[in-house]
Motif scaffolding. Structure first.
Motif, PDB file in Angstrom:
ATOM      1  N   ARG A 175       0.844  -1.188   0.000  1.00 17.89           N
ATOM      2  CA  ARG A 175       0.000   0.000   0.000  1.00 17.89           C
ATOM      3  C   ARG A 175       0.882   1.240   0.000  1.00 17.89           C
ATOM      4  NH1 ARG A 175      -1.762  -3.815  -1.111  1.00 17.89           N
ATOM      5  NH2 ARG A 175      -3.406  -5.067  -0.184  1.00 17.89           N
ATOM      6  N   LEU A 176       0.960   1.950  -1.118  1.00 21.84           N
ATOM      7  CA  LEU A 176       1.877   3.078  -1.230  1.00 21.84           C
ATOM      8  C   LEU A 176       1.302   4.368  -0.673  1.00 21.84           C
ATOM      9  CD1 LEU A 176       3.471   2.526  -4.732  1.00 21.84           C
ATOM     10  CD2 LEU A 176       4.500   2.217  -2.496  1.00 21.84           C
ATOM     11  N   GLU A 177      -0.007   4.383  -0.377  1.00 20.96           N
ATOM     12  CA  GLU A 177      -0.630   5.576   0.171  1.00 20.96           C
ATOM     13  C   GLU A 177      -0.295   6.812  -0.671  1.00 20.96           C
ATOM     14  OE1 GLU A 177      -2.685   5.139   2.514  1.00 20.96           O
ATOM     15  OE2 GLU A 177      -2.119   3.113   3.052  1.00 20.96           O
ATOM     16  N   ALA A 178      -0.294   6.673  -1.985  1.00 14.73           N
ATOM     17  CA  ALA A 178      -0.067   7.780  -2.919  1.00 14.73           C
ATOM     18  C   ALA A 178       1.335   8.372  -2.791  1.00 14.73           C
ATOM     19  CB  ALA A 178      -1.121   8.863  -2.729  1.00 14.73           C
ATOM     20  N   ILE A 179       2.303   7.633  -2.264  1.00 14.58           N
ATOM     21  CA  ILE A 179       3.683   8.098  -2.170  1.00 14.58           C
ATOM     22  C   ILE A 179       4.402   7.709  -3.455  1.00 14.58           C
ATOM     23  CG2 ILE A 179       5.856   7.930  -0.917  1.00 14.58           C
ATOM     24  CD1 ILE A 179       3.674   9.363   0.602  1.00 14.58           C
ATOM     25  N   SER A 180       4.922   8.676  -4.173  1.00 13.67           N
ATOM     26  CA  SER A 180       5.570   8.411  -5.451  1.00 13.67           C
ATOM     27  C   SER A 180       7.014   7.959  -5.248  1.00 13.67           C
ATOM     28  CB  SER A 180       5.560   9.671  -6.315  1.00 13.67           C
ATOM     29  OG  SER A 180       6.392  10.667  -5.753  1.00 13.67           O
ATOM     30  N   GLU A 181       7.537   7.329  -6.286  1.00  7.01           N
ATOM     31  CA  GLU A 181       8.936   6.909  -6.246  1.00  7.01           C
ATOM     32  C   GLU A 181       9.851   8.116  -6.099  1.00  7.01           C
ATOM     33  OE1 GLU A 181      12.054   4.158  -8.854  1.00  7.01           O
ATOM     34  OE2 GLU A 181      10.077   4.676  -9.670  1.00  7.01           O
ATOM     35  N   GLN A 182       9.482   9.232  -6.731  1.00  7.34           N
ATOM     36  CA  GLN A 182      10.298  10.442  -6.644  1.00  7.34           C
ATOM     37  C   GLN A 182      10.338  10.980  -5.207  1.00  7.34           C
ATOM     38  OE1 GLN A 182       7.943   9.866  -8.963  1.00  7.34           O
ATOM     39  NE2 GLN A 182       9.374   9.473 -10.669  1.00  7.34           N
ATOM     40  N   THR A 183       9.197  10.907  -4.517  1.00  6.90           N
ATOM     41  CA  THR A 183       9.153  11.365  -3.125  1.00  6.90           C
ATOM     42  C   THR A 183      10.066  10.521  -2.253  1.00  6.90           C
ATOM     43  OG1 THR A 183       6.884  12.179  -3.344  1.00  6.90           O
ATOM     44  CG2 THR A 183       7.655  11.713  -1.113  1.00  6.90           C
ATOM     45  N   ILE A 184      10.015   9.206  -2.454  1.00  7.84           N
ATOM     46  CA  ILE A 184      10.864   8.308  -1.666  1.00  7.84           C
ATOM     47  C   ILE A 184      12.335   8.570  -1.965  1.00  7.84           C
ATOM     48  CG2 ILE A 184      11.456   5.894  -1.246  1.00  7.84           C
ATOM     49  CD1 ILE A 184       8.525   5.220  -1.881  1.00  7.84           C
ATOM     50  N   LEU A 185      12.657   8.802  -3.232  1.00 11.09           N
ATOM     51  CA  LEU A 185      14.035   9.091  -3.611  1.00 11.09           C
ATOM     52  C   LEU A 185      14.528  10.369  -2.935  1.00 11.09           C
ATOM     53  CD1 LEU A 185      16.533   8.442  -5.280  1.00 11.09           C
ATOM     54  CD2 LEU A 185      15.505   9.694  -7.198  1.00 11.09           C
ATOM     55  N   ARG A 186      13.679  11.407  -2.923  1.00  9.41           N
ATOM     56  CA  ARG A 186      14.073  12.667  -2.271  1.00  9.41           C
ATOM     57  C   ARG A 186      14.242  12.481  -0.764  1.00  9.41           C
ATOM     58  NH1 ARG A 186      10.532  16.589  -2.281  1.00  9.41           N
ATOM     59  NH2 ARG A 186       8.741  15.427  -3.099  1.00  9.41           N
ATOM     60  N   ALA A 187      13.380  11.656  -0.159  1.00  8.43           N
ATOM     61  CA  ALA A 187      13.507  11.381   1.275  1.00  8.43           C
ATOM     62  C   ALA A 187      14.811  10.653   1.567  1.00  8.43           C
ATOM     63  CB  ALA A 187      12.315  10.562   1.758  1.00  8.43           C
ATOM     64  N   LYS A 188      15.198   9.742   0.686  1.00 11.64           N
ATOM     65  CA  LYS A 188      16.452   9.017   0.853  1.00 11.64           C
ATOM     66  C   LYS A 188      17.648   9.952   0.757  1.00 11.64           C
ATOM     67  CE  LYS A 188      16.784   4.912  -1.077  1.00 11.64           C
ATOM     68  NZ  LYS A 188      16.724   3.766  -2.007  1.00 11.64           N
ATOM     69  N   GLN A 189      17.466  11.050   0.032  1.00 17.47           N
ATOM     70  CA  GLN A 189      18.534  12.036  -0.127  1.00 17.47           C
ATOM     71  C   GLN A 189      18.537  13.075   0.997  1.00 17.47           C
ATOM     72  OE1 GLN A 189      17.544  13.410  -4.044  1.00 17.47           O
ATOM     73  NE2 GLN A 189      18.723  11.803  -5.077  1.00 17.47           N
ATOM     74  N   GLY A 190      17.602  12.922   1.965  1.00  9.66           N
ATOM     75  CA  GLY A 190      17.577  13.809   3.123  1.00  9.66           C
ATOM     76  C   GLY A 190      16.603  14.961   3.029  1.00  9.66           C
ATOM     77  N   ASN A 191      15.721  14.962   2.032  1.00 11.23           N
ATOM     78  CA  ASN A 191      14.752  16.046   1.889  1.00 11.23           C
ATOM     79  C   ASN A 191      13.669  15.916   2.963  1.00 11.23           C
ATOM     80  OD1 ASN A 191      12.109  17.241   0.793  1.00 11.23           O
ATOM     81  ND2 ASN A 191      13.650  18.116  -0.589  1.00 11.23           N
ATOM     82  N   GLU A 192      13.558  16.924   3.842  1.00  6.73           N
ATOM     83  CA  GLU A 192      12.617  16.857   4.954  1.00  6.73           C
ATOM     84  C   GLU A 192      11.169  16.940   4.491  1.00  6.73           C
ATOM     85  OE1 GLU A 192      13.424  19.516   8.124  1.00  6.73           O
ATOM     86  OE2 GLU A 192      15.371  18.628   8.611  1.00  6.73           O
ATOM     87  N   ASP A 193      10.895  17.699   3.451  1.00  3.93           N
ATOM     88  CA  ASP A 193       9.524  17.795   2.951  1.00  3.93           C
ATOM     89  C   ASP A 193       9.040  16.443   2.440  1.00  3.93           C
ATOM     90  OD1 ASP A 193       9.370  20.471   3.580  1.00  3.93           O
ATOM     91  OD2 ASP A 193       9.945  21.154   1.575  1.00  3.93           O
ATOM     92  N   ALA A 194       9.924  15.735   1.762  1.00  2.47           N
ATOM     93  CA  ALA A 194       9.565  14.413   1.244  1.00  2.47           C
ATOM     94  C   ALA A 194       9.328  13.434   2.383  1.00  2.47           C
ATOM     95  CB  ALA A 194      10.665  13.888   0.322  1.00  2.47           C
ATOM     96  N   PHE A 195      10.188  13.483   3.408  1.00  2.00           N
ATOM     97  CA  PHE A 195       9.996  12.603   4.555  1.00  2.00           C
ATOM     98  C   PHE A 195       8.694  12.937   5.276  1.00  2.00           C
ATOM     99  CE2 PHE A 195      10.305  11.486   9.021  1.00  2.00           C
ATOM    100  CZ  PHE A 195      10.662  10.148   8.945  1.00  2.00           C
ATOM    101  N   THR A 196       8.394  14.230   5.391  1.00  2.00           N
ATOM    102  CA  THR A 196       7.150  14.647   6.034  1.00  2.00           C
ATOM    103  C   THR A 196       5.941  14.080   5.296  1.00  2.00           C
ATOM    104  OG1 THR A 196       8.157  16.681   6.870  1.00  2.00           O
ATOM    105  CG2 THR A 196       5.745  16.643   6.694  1.00  2.00           C
TER     106      THR A 196
END
Length: 429
Positions: free
Chosen positions: A3-24
């Protein structure tokens, strides 16, 4: 399917790179469901909030290691279950093995409007109360199957249990629901029993149940800020309910890794560590004696590189070890490791069943290899039969045979064996 809950691959990639907005964005998508799993596990909303914080601290630290973005949801739920296990003593399990899986494939009959039925006030309350009062193992499987809609193999992976155990617990959930409905006057008929208890209806009941437990907007935001930017004096993380519950007067403190004990400045060293080496299926209390009272010293106790809670009383630290592995105890001047291998929470398993009409052959496995044959037994037609250490049972059998297996630590499992099915398997072969 995760269940991805509308989380895109790009959002996950940005979160992995330390982007706080993406993690939020990831946090916002999953924190309510993590909270609900915590409530279902502990039956305590304050501890469930702490579970949310612990889980997302770990997600924040480790998301860079996530290899498959489609596994995000199951990965988060796996972390959630592990954190619940860390903070709660695992209970003994009792299983019933059944091959009845027809229920999962039953569609809602068109002739009955199940959504109208589930909205019926009394029916809704019966199902919700039944789901909410089941045992912890059943609640965990029920939430993942009927609320999160994971498949049996996915649930087995998340909870680290066999798929057969998942199916057994799902079967048990349905049996309990049916029994509770019948007690309240909802008598099943040819179609009505299935209409009341389809996965779609149970999902609706879980959804309504989850709506009872909501984190306030302020608490939600505070947890997120603590995850992203810890603000304790030493950079450690203090958890509200778990910390408060363990404070004992003024002479004892519960601390997490990095918590600084403010007293006079005296070097602190570890004199000795005491714990039992006897095998147990409970937690192991560990006492650490210091050379002096902790004074202006940062004390850390970790398991698997994660901080765990402990208490300080005068010169003694105490904590509970609930899993095998390496526990590291550190002061600014000393360090010791405790390696545990004696915690045994897994009950014996029976497998390799084969019946030729005269002899039942089987295998019994225990992770420590110590089956308690004096306590273990078969039950057939109301009589108990000792379990042969050669793993065979002679005689004419039919119907169901119950196997009750114990190990010497006290763990036990109950298995229902269908003899007719075993005979059919032999004939098919």
């Amino acid at each position: 399917m995760d269940r991805l809950e509308a989380i895109s691959e790009q959002t996950i990639l940005r979160a992995k790179q330390g982007n706080e907005d993406a993690f939020t964005e990831i946090y916002k998508a999953y924190y309510r469901k993590v909270y609900f799993m915590g409530v279902q596990y502990f039956r305590n909303e304050d501890i469930a909030k702490d579970i949310v914080q612990l889980v997302f601290i770990k997600v924040h630290r480790r998301i860079k290691d996530l290899k498959e973005y489609r596994a995000l949801g199951s990965w988060i739920y796996m972390i959630t279950y592990r954190e619940c296990q860390r903070l709660g003593d695992k209970k003994k399990r009792t299983l019933e093995i059944s091959e009845n899986e027809n229920f999962e494939n039953v569609a809602d009959p068109n002739r009955i409007n199940v959504m109208e039925e589930i909205e019926h006030k009394r029916l809704k309350q019966v199902i919700m109360q039944s789901l909410d009062t089941m045992s912890n193992p059943l609640r965990q499987v029920g939430v993942l199957r009927y609320f999160e809609e994971f498949s049996t193999p996915e649930i087995a992976d998340i909870l680290n249990i066999p798929a057969t155990t998942v199916r057994t617990r799902l079967h048990r959930i349905r049996k309990i629901l049916q029994k509770d409905l019948e007690k309240q006057g909802f008598k099943p008929n040819k179609n009505y029993a299935f209409a009341l208890l389809t996965p779609n209806v149970i999902h609706t009941a879980y959804t309504m149940l989850s709506d009872k437990y909501v984190i306030s907007a302020g608490a939600e935001q505070a947890i997120l800020q603590d995850v992203l930017k810890p603000t304790t004096a030493t950079g450690g993380i203090l958890l509200g309910k778990l910390l408060a519950a363990a404070l004992v007067g003024t002479s004892a403190l519960t601390v997490f890794s990095g918590y600084q004990l403010q007293q006079a400045n005296i070097p602190v060293k570890i004199e000795h560590v005491e714990y039992t080496d006897m095998r147990t299926n409970q937690y192991i209390p560990i006492a650490v004696t210091l050379n002096t009272k902790p004074e202006n010293s940062v004390i850390k106790i970790t398991y698997d590189d994660e901080p765990i809670a402990f208490q300080v009383m005068e010169k003694t630290l105490t904590f509970k070890a609930i899993e095998n592995g390496t526990y590291k105890i550190k002061t600014e001047n000393d360090e010791k490791e405790v390696v545990l291998t004696q915690i045994d929470k897994e009950a014996p398993e029976i497998s390799g069943l084969n019946y030729n009409g005269e002899i039942l052959n089987f295998k019994i496995y225990d992770n420590f290899g110590e089956i308690d044959y004096e306590k273990s037994y078969f039950e057939y037609q109301g009589k108990r039969i000792a379990v042969d250490q050669n793993h065979s049972l002679s005689g004419k059998l039919n119907g169901n045979l119950k196997a009750v297996l114990y190990d010497k630590t006290g763990n036990n499992e109950i298995y229902e064996i269908n003899i007719e099915k075993l005979v059919a398997e032999v004939n098919d072969a």
